[in-house]
Design an enzyme around this catalytic site. Structure first.
Site, PDB file in Angstrom:
ATOM      1  N   ASN A   9       1.206  -1.069  -0.165  1.00  0.00           N
ATOM      2  CA  ASN A   9       0.056   0.122   0.032  1.00  0.00           C
ATOM      3  C   ASN A   9       0.866   1.430  -0.324  1.00  0.00           C
ATOM      4  OD1 ASN A   9      -1.515   1.986  -0.029  1.00  0.00           O
ATOM      5  ND2 ASN A   9      -2.492   1.442   2.538  1.00  0.00           N
ATOM      6  N   TRP A  10       0.803   2.032  -1.133  1.00  0.00           N
ATOM      7  CA  TRP A  10       2.165   2.755  -1.367  1.00  0.00           C
ATOM      8  C   TRP A  10       1.295   4.251  -0.651  1.00  0.00           C
ATOM      9  CZ3 TRP A  10       4.157   2.591  -7.095  1.00  0.00           C
ATOM     10  CH2 TRP A  10       4.921   1.890  -6.985  1.00  0.00           C
ATOM     11  N   LYS A  11       0.382   4.579  -0.706  1.00  0.00           N
ATOM     12  CA  LYS A  11      -0.381   5.502   0.929  1.00  0.00           C
ATOM     13  C   LYS A  11      -0.371   6.439  -0.694  1.00  0.00           C
ATOM     14  CE  LYS A  11      -0.026   3.320   4.818  1.00  0.00           C
ATOM     15  NZ  LYS A  11      -0.124   3.511   5.986  1.00  0.00           N
ATOM     16  N   HIS A  96      -9.794   1.108   4.839  1.00  0.00           N
ATOM     17  CA  HIS A  96      -8.571   1.837   5.576  1.00  0.00           C
ATOM     18  C   HIS A  96      -8.889   2.802   6.985  1.00  0.00           C
ATOM     19  CE1 HIS A  96      -4.493   2.533   6.181  1.00  0.00           C
ATOM     20  NE2 HIS A  96      -3.437   1.625   5.516  1.00  0.00           N
ATOM     21  N   GLU A 158      -5.378  -4.477  10.703  1.00  0.00           N
ATOM     22  CA  GLU A 158      -4.669  -3.807  10.991  1.00  0.00           C
ATOM     23  C   GLU A 158      -5.422  -2.891  12.483  1.00  0.00           C
ATOM     24  OE1 GLU A 158      -2.807  -2.837   7.498  1.00  0.00           O
ATOM     25  OE2 GLU A 158      -4.864  -1.563   7.000  1.00  0.00           O
ATOM     26  N   SER A 199       3.259  -1.942  10.296  1.00  0.00           N
ATOM     27  CA  SER A 199       4.980  -2.580  10.583  1.00  0.00           C
ATOM     28  C   SER A 199       5.465  -3.713   9.915  1.00  0.00           C
ATOM     29  CB  SER A 199       4.609  -1.694  12.237  1.00  0.00           C
ATOM     30  OG  SER A 199       4.371  -0.418  12.647  1.00  0.00           O
TER      31      SER A 199
HETATM   32  P1  PGA Z   1       2.797   0.664   8.260  1.00  0.00           P
HETATM   33  O1  PGA Z   1       1.400   0.715   6.827  1.00  0.00           O
HETATM   34  O2  PGA Z   1       3.168  -0.394   7.153  1.00  0.00           O
HETATM   35  O3  PGA Z   1       3.670   1.414   7.156  1.00  0.00           O
HETATM   36  O4  PGA Z   1       2.612   0.119   9.357  1.00  0.00           O
HETATM   37  C1  PGA Z   1       0.309  -0.368   7.077  1.00  0.00           C
HETATM   38  C2  PGA Z   1      -1.027   0.128   6.873  1.00  0.00           C
HETATM   39  O5  PGA Z   1      -1.168   0.760   5.330  1.00  0.00           O
HETATM   40  O6  PGA Z   1      -1.537  -0.097   6.966  1.00  0.00           O
END
Ligand code: PGA
Length: 240
Positions: A9-11, A96, A158, A199
């Protein structure tokens, strides 16, 4: 269906040029990826057309969107529908925690988005942070759909506090994450795939993906580095 799934997930990161560079580096490792693994990369909407073309050359790598509109089509400025997305992607992240927090998405909205994705043959990757959220999502989905191909949905457990910010990695306890995945399956059905997210990096991935009830991981921060993400994908996924 692949045994395990790894989702990047590149956000709100990586431009088209940056994504192209990322892909060039990531592709070098393609031969080293385990056969029983599926990889899904979720860039921003504007990067999808380029990625769709490039990724078709890679085995086992698919594309996902980071979100999908709650409306099917019409006068909804700025929205991108499931119908539009299916030309490029086969997955869509839905609900999300960052969308719940910053865009006020409710379980009802997330259920609507999940069903729209399914209607257009996209696999929704639904993020939840507690059993209550799973139950509420299931209830809302049930109100709108009589029969559901639930095995086509991927759920991601999550815990909000584990989602890293600025490179800090504070993952959940893997035993606890596995227990949550087990509870989610007991709640929704044994055939559903449940991933862990929060993480994850190349050092800790095996502690999650090697567990009995965890069917893969969703990776945010660590997926932005193509070498680190390749290590996550190609690492040994059996707990020694
Ligand atoms: P992260 O993000 O791996 O940076 O904690 C996880 C996510 O997108 O939910």
């Amino acid at each position: 269906m692949e045994k395990k799934l790894i989702v990047a997930n590149w956000k709100e990161n990586l431009t088209v040029n940056e994504a192209q560079e990322w892909l060039e580096k990531f592709s070098i490792f393609n031969d080293q990826f385990p056969n029983d693994l599926g990889v899904v990369i979720c860039p921003s909407f504007v990067v999808l057309p380029m990625m769709a073309y490039e990724i078709s050359k890679l085995e086992r790598v698919k594309l996902g969107a980071q979100d999908v509109s709650k409306f099917e089509e019409g006068q909804y400025t700025g929205e991108v529908s499931a119908k539009m997305l299916r030309d490029f992607v086969s997955f869509a992240i839905v609900g999300h925690s960052e969308r719940r927090k910053h865009f006020g998405e409710t379980d009802k909205v997330i259920a609507t988005k999940s069903l729209l994705a399914l209607n257009y043959d996209l696999t929704p990757i639904v993020c939840i942070s507690s059993i209550e959220e799973v139950r509420s999502w299931r209830r809302e989905v049930g109100k709108e759909a009589r029969s559901l191909r639930l095995e086509s949905v991927v759920l991601v457990y999550e815990p909000v506090e584990a989602i890293s910010t600025k490179g800090q990695f504070h993952p959940d306890d893997p035993e606890h994450a596995n227990l949550m995945a087990k509870k989610i399956k007991a709640e929704i059905g044994q055939n559903i795939r449940v991933l862990y997210g929060g993480s994850v990096n190349s050092r800790n991935v095996v502690t999650f993906i090697g567990r009995e009830d965890i069917d893969g991981v969703l990776v945010g921060q660590a997926s932005l580095d193509p070498v680190e993400f390749s290590k996550i994908v190609s690492s040994n996924h059996e707990i020694p």
